[in-house]
Design an enzyme around this catalytic site. Sequence first.
Site, mmCIF file in Angstrom:
data_model
loop_
_atom_site.group_PDB
_atom_site.id
_atom_site.type_symbol
_atom_site.label_atom_id
_atom_site.label_comp_id
_atom_site.label_asym_id
_atom_site.label_seq_id
_atom_site.Cartn_x
_atom_site.Cartn_y
_atom_site.Cartn_z
ATOM 1 C CG ASP A 86 -49.829 2.390 -41.324
ATOM 2 O OD1 ASP A 86 -50.558 2.670 -42.297
ATOM 3 O OD2 ASP A 86 -48.602 2.189 -41.438
ATOM 4 C CB ALA A 87 -56.125 1.281 -41.319
ATOM 5 C CE LYS A 88 -49.336 1.934 -45.612
ATOM 6 N NZ LYS A 88 -49.094 1.285 -44.314
ATOM 7 N NE ARG A 89 -59.304 -0.433 -42.648
ATOM 8 C CZ ARG A 89 -58.982 -1.703 -42.473
ATOM 9 N NH1 ARG A 89 -58.357 -2.385 -43.408
ATOM 10 N NH2 ARG A 89 -59.278 -2.300 -41.331
ATOM 11 C CB THR A 134 -52.442 5.651 -42.955
ATOM 12 O OG1 THR A 134 -52.709 4.284 -42.657
ATOM 13 C CG2 THR A 134 -51.348 6.170 -42.048
#
Length: 270
Positions: free
Chosen positions: A93-96, A120
């Site tokens: 879960d990094a939401k880059r 993510t």
Amino acid sequence: MNFIRALNSVWRENNTLLCIGLDPDPAKFPAHLQHRPDAIFEFCRAIVDATADLVCCFKPQIAYFAARRAEDQLEALIEHIHIRHPATPVILDAKRGDIGSTAEQYAIEAFERFQADAVTINPYMGRDSIEPYLAYRDKGIILLCRTSNPGGSDLQFLDVGGEKLYERVARLVSKEWDVNGQCALVVGATFPSEIARVRTLIGDMPLLVPGIGAQGGDIETTVRAGCTPSGVGLIINSSRAILYAGKGEDYANTARSVAEATRNAINFHR
Ligand SMILES: O=c1ccn([C@@H]2O[C@H](COP(=O)(O)O)[C@@H](O)[C@H]2O)c(=O)[nH]1
């Protein structure tokens, strides 16, 4: 094996839609771990080993590791999961989200450095910002669609030419961007009617659903809104409610009990 095939297999073999989020906060660790240099790894490892048969994925959130200069412990943890629980996919879960040249580096970080099975991504910068991840044809790309936080409505609910922005994301990803068949979307359990709406737009594409447990999302409405006709299609995440259920040396066993109850509650409504 690619991400979606691995997910289908673990949904079936473990009979579970539960994902445990690994959000290690040392301030909440039991006393016996407090001063260990590898406390973050050890805390998460014990949870992973105690619960692996109850989950369809583990989801480490990179900020909890990076904030404490513990990326080496994240690498070790993901390696441990791959060795000891090889059937269980790891979602980083990094939401880059960035322009293509920088996204290339983020893709290397997620898939080569950390060896994640899926990552993510924030879709806000558009298709070219996703391309570098698509180059890893077997890896999962999980795009933010309708996030679980209250402020998600500020932008995701804006009208864009007769539809809401989150609906446009769902349509774009499922109809145009998912060229490898390895995409999924994030839709929060705190918004079950949007889960149902997204499900009508995307067919059987998997949904990563955070928001049960600490954020108060309802399991029954989530499952009823989001399951596919064959009773799968959801990766239902819970982090704090499981990780910090126990305070003592037996915290991993306590986490297992809560995870088992959560898995059973989800299965009851499938
Ligand atoms: O819309 C979103 C997207 C991601 N998250 C992440 O999921 C977990 C939720 O943790 P809980 O303790 O179960 O509330 C956390 O890592 C978030 O960064 C989200 O909550 N909502």
